[in-house]
Design an enzyme around this catalytic site. Structure first.
Site, PDB file in Angstrom:
ATOM      1  N   ALA A 192       7.723  -4.154  19.321  1.00  0.00           N
ATOM      2  CA  ALA A 192       6.507  -3.510  18.830  1.00  0.00           C
ATOM      3  C   ALA A 192       5.793  -2.964  20.058  1.00  0.00           C
ATOM      4  O   ALA A 192       5.762  -3.627  21.099  1.00  0.00           O
ATOM      5  CB  ALA A 192       5.626  -4.531  18.122  1.00  0.00           C
ATOM      6  N   MET A 250       5.339  -4.845  26.054  1.00  0.00           N
ATOM      7  CA  MET A 250       5.413  -5.961  27.006  1.00  0.00           C
ATOM      8  C   MET A 250       6.776  -6.646  27.055  1.00  0.00           C
ATOM      9  O   MET A 250       6.883  -7.822  27.401  1.00  0.00           O
ATOM     10  CB  MET A 250       4.326  -6.993  26.654  1.00  0.00           C
ATOM     11  CG  MET A 250       2.916  -6.408  26.640  1.00  0.00           C
ATOM     12  SD  MET A 250       1.718  -7.601  26.066  1.00  0.00           S
ATOM     13  CE  MET A 250       0.294  -6.535  25.719  1.00  0.00           C
ATOM     14  N   SER A 251       7.821  -5.922  26.686  1.00  0.00           N
ATOM     15  CA  SER A 251       9.144  -6.573  26.652  1.00  0.00           C
ATOM     16  C   SER A 251      10.264  -5.571  26.966  1.00  0.00           C
ATOM     17  O   SER A 251      10.033  -4.549  27.596  1.00  0.00           O
ATOM     18  CB  SER A 251       9.365  -7.175  25.264  1.00  0.00           C
ATOM     19  OG  SER A 251       9.462  -6.153  24.288  1.00  0.00           O
ATOM     20  N   HIS A 259       8.925 -13.685  27.006  1.00  0.00           N
ATOM     21  CA  HIS A 259       8.186 -12.586  27.639  1.00  0.00           C
ATOM     22  C   HIS A 259       7.758 -12.981  29.048  1.00  0.00           C
ATOM     23  O   HIS A 259       7.504 -14.147  29.326  1.00  0.00           O
ATOM     24  CB  HIS A 259       6.927 -12.251  26.827  1.00  0.00           C
ATOM     25  CG  HIS A 259       7.208 -11.830  25.416  1.00  0.00           C
ATOM     26  ND1 HIS A 259       7.298 -12.735  24.384  1.00  0.00           N
ATOM     27  CD2 HIS A 259       7.427 -10.605  24.880  1.00  0.00           C
ATOM     28  CE1 HIS A 259       7.560 -12.077  23.255  1.00  0.00           C
ATOM     29  NE2 HIS A 259       7.648 -10.790  23.529  1.00  0.00           N
ATOM     30  N   HIS A 269       6.657 -20.798  17.436  1.00  0.00           N
ATOM     31  CA  HIS A 269       7.652 -19.767  17.721  1.00  0.00           C
ATOM     32  C   HIS A 269       9.037 -20.299  17.379  1.00  0.00           C
ATOM     33  O   HIS A 269       9.428 -21.349  17.885  1.00  0.00           O
ATOM     34  CB  HIS A 269       7.631 -19.417  19.218  1.00  0.00           C
ATOM     35  CG  HIS A 269       7.019 -18.096  19.505  1.00  0.00           C
ATOM     36  ND1 HIS A 269       7.653 -17.113  20.220  1.00  0.00           N
ATOM     37  CD2 HIS A 269       5.817 -17.592  19.158  1.00  0.00           C
ATOM     38  CE1 HIS A 269       6.862 -16.061  20.306  1.00  0.00           C
ATOM     39  NE2 HIS A 269       5.744 -16.325  19.676  1.00  0.00           N
ATOM     40  N   TYR A 295       4.887 -12.360  30.322  1.00  0.00           N
ATOM     41  CA  TYR A 295       3.500 -12.847  30.320  1.00  0.00           C
ATOM     42  C   TYR A 295       3.380 -14.333  29.953  1.00  0.00           C
ATOM     43  O   TYR A 295       2.339 -14.948  30.152  1.00  0.00           O
ATOM     44  CB  TYR A 295       2.606 -11.999  29.397  1.00  0.00           C
ATOM     45  CG  TYR A 295       2.983 -12.007  27.933  1.00  0.00           C
ATOM     46  CD1 TYR A 295       2.755 -13.131  27.129  1.00  0.00           C
ATOM     47  CD2 TYR A 295       3.551 -10.886  27.339  1.00  0.00           C
ATOM     48  CE1 TYR A 295       3.106 -13.137  25.789  1.00  0.00           C
ATOM     49  CE2 TYR A 295       3.906 -10.886  25.995  1.00  0.00           C
ATOM     50  CZ  TYR A 295       3.685 -12.013  25.232  1.00  0.00           C
ATOM     51  OH  TYR A 295       4.038 -12.014  23.913  1.00  0.00           O
ATOM     52  N   GLU A 296       4.464 -14.927  29.423  1.00  0.00           N
ATOM     53  CA  GLU A 296       4.424 -16.358  29.101  1.00  0.00           C
ATOM     54  C   GLU A 296       4.566 -17.205  30.369  1.00  0.00           C
ATOM     55  O   GLU A 296       4.394 -18.416  30.324  1.00  0.00           O
ATOM     56  CB  GLU A 296       5.558 -16.719  28.139  1.00  0.00           C
ATOM     57  CG  GLU A 296       5.373 -16.171  26.744  1.00  0.00           C
ATOM     58  CD  GLU A 296       6.582 -16.449  25.865  1.00  0.00           C
ATOM     59  OE1 GLU A 296       6.699 -17.577  25.362  1.00  0.00           O
ATOM     60  OE2 GLU A 296       7.409 -15.537  25.687  1.00  0.00           O
ATOM     61  N   ASN A 311       0.681   0.876  16.922  1.00  0.00           N
ATOM     62  CA  ASN A 311      -0.684   1.375  17.122  1.00  0.00           C
ATOM     63  C   ASN A 311      -0.649   2.447  18.194  1.00  0.00           C
ATOM     64  O   ASN A 311       0.298   2.490  18.988  1.00  0.00           O
ATOM     65  CB  ASN A 311      -1.600   0.228  17.594  1.00  0.00           C
ATOM     66  CG  ASN A 311      -1.058  -0.461  18.831  1.00  0.00           C
ATOM     67  OD1 ASN A 311      -0.233  -1.372  18.744  1.00  0.00           O
ATOM     68  ND2 ASN A 311      -1.472  -0.011  19.994  1.00  0.00           N
ATOM     69  N   HIS A 367      -3.651  -8.398  17.516  1.00  0.00           N
ATOM     70  CA  HIS A 367      -2.278  -8.850  17.276  1.00  0.00           C
ATOM     71  C   HIS A 367      -1.958  -8.823  15.782  1.00  0.00           C
ATOM     72  O   HIS A 367      -0.824  -8.539  15.384  1.00  0.00           O
ATOM     73  CB  HIS A 367      -2.095 -10.259  17.846  1.00  0.00           C
ATOM     74  CG  HIS A 367      -0.669 -10.727  17.822  1.00  0.00           C
ATOM     75  ND1 HIS A 367       0.360  -9.985  18.356  1.00  0.00           N
ATOM     76  CD2 HIS A 367      -0.100 -11.856  17.326  1.00  0.00           C
ATOM     77  CE1 HIS A 367       1.512 -10.640  18.184  1.00  0.00           C
ATOM     78  NE2 HIS A 367       1.255 -11.770  17.557  1.00  0.00           N
ATOM     79  N   SER A 384       8.487  -8.947  17.514  1.00  0.00           N
ATOM     80  CA  SER A 384       7.645  -9.673  16.569  1.00  0.00           C
ATOM     81  C   SER A 384       7.458  -8.916  15.259  1.00  0.00           C
ATOM     82  O   SER A 384       7.154  -7.729  15.259  1.00  0.00           O
ATOM     83  CB  SER A 384       6.271  -9.969  17.182  1.00  0.00           C
ATOM     84  OG  SER A 384       5.988  -9.131  18.265  1.00  0.00           O
TER      85      SER A 384
HETATM   86  N1  HPA Z   1       0.340  -2.121  24.304  1.00  0.00           N
HETATM   87  C1  HPA Z   1       1.238  -3.042  24.743  1.00  0.00           C
HETATM   88  N2  HPA Z   1       1.988  -3.754  23.943  1.00  0.00           N
HETATM   89  C2  HPA Z   1       1.861  -3.558  22.621  1.00  0.00           C
HETATM   90  C3  HPA Z   1       0.960  -2.627  22.095  1.00  0.00           C
HETATM   91  C4  HPA Z   1       0.158  -1.869  22.988  1.00  0.00           C
HETATM   92  O1  HPA Z   1      -0.674  -1.020  22.598  1.00  0.00           O
HETATM   93  N3  HPA Z   1       1.091  -2.680  20.743  1.00  0.00           N
HETATM   94  C5  HPA Z   1       2.050  -3.603  20.479  1.00  0.00           C
HETATM   95  N4  HPA Z   1       2.530  -4.138  21.604  1.00  0.00           N
END
Ligand code: HPA
Length: 273
Positions: free
Chosen positions: A113, A211-212, A83, A61, A85-86, A235, A247, A30
């Site tokens: 990310a 998460m990917s 993903h 999307h 989680y979807e 982050n 997000h 993303s």
């Molecule tokens: N954790 C999980 N997935 C993420 C994060 C995170 O801190 N930042 C961006 N995607």
């Protein structure tokens, strides 16, 4: 229909729409730059038109395959990824990688990310992924195996190709792009990890968490597709930062780093070695 035949039908449909077979698959995280903008002779195929292809339920999307040229390579870029989680199964979300294989792809580049765990990292850093930890506790190879795709018990000792990683390191040096290296752990999500979970990921050897990427990496290795993955630390992970995750922040930092990442990926693709 057998899984193989379903994938074959998707690949045949795509084949008829394109002039040249792709050799490099690309799955972008993303906010991480639009490689598609610098590609030539593009063919855009919406996922929903491809028989058997998964379609994201998330509104807004982009869901397109974009096949086109960059330098000497023909790329097949996923505009919009899937993903766990979807609610997709591991097999569904890696379906495009199986299709890539039948179209002739032998290299895959993945970006994402993620959150930084290694104390030496800071938001905006790019991390060449050296290895993964599959803490999603499932994977796309579970179930019947079709030997036409790969072996029942695939080796996973080099999930990220040392040859491609070397190429990436050289490309970064040429462009004076600073980068980190490390291990990526997958967290199912969609909630961001607890502080206790981050302490666990830290202790088991993860430098970053997201998460990917891991499911696609497993599928690609099984299929004999050499994989390269670059993570953007948007982050620091829970417990290692001030304030809460959002997000919006993830997207903002990803977009800020996107240009650098795009330059890097382009250099990797157009370089000879
Ligand atoms: N954790 C999980 N997935 C993420 C994060 C995170 O801190 N930042 C961006 N995607």
């Amino acid at each position: 229909m057998e899984f193989y035949d379903k994938v074959k039908a998707s690949a045949d449909f795509i084949s008829k729409r394109i002039k040249e077979s792709p050799t490099v698959g690309v799955i972008l995280g993303s906010g991480l730059g639009d490689l598609v903008d610098i590609m030539e002779e593009k063919e855009v195929i919406p996922y929903r038109e491809i028989p058997g292809f998964p379609v994201s339920k998330v509104q807004g999307h982009a869901g397109n395959l974009v096949i086109g040229r960059l330098g000497k390579e023909v790329l097949m870029v996923m505009q919009g990824r899937f993903h766990y989680y979807e609610g997709f199964s591991m097999k569904e979300l890696t379906y495009p990688v199986f299709v890539m294989k039948l179209l002739g792809v032998d290299k895959l580049i993945v970006t994402n990310a993620c959150g930084g765990i290694n104390r030496g990292f800071k938001p905006g850093d790019l991390m060449l992924i050296t290895d993964f930890i599959n803490t999603a506790w499932s994977n796309p190879l579970i179930g019947d195996n079709d030997e036409r795709f790969g072996v029942r018990f695939p080796d996973m000792s080099e999930p990220y190709s040392s040859e491609l990683r070397e190429r990436a390191v050289k490309a970064a040096k040429r462009l004076s792009i600073d980068f980190k290296e490390g291990v990526y752990a997958i967290h199912q999500g969609p909630y961001y990890e607890t502080a206790a979970e981050i302490r666990m990921y830290d202790r088991i050897g993860a430098d970053a968490v997201g998460m990917s990427t891991v499911p696609e990496t497993i599928a690609a290795n099984y299929l004999g597709i050499k994989t390269l993955a670059i993570a953007c630390i948007t982050n620091m992970a829970t417990g290692l930062r001030e304030g809460k995750h959002s997000h919006e922040e993830v997207l903002r930092i990803a977009e800020e780093s996107g240009e650098r990442l795009l330059k890097w990926v382009k250099e990797i693709l157009v370089s000879e070695n």
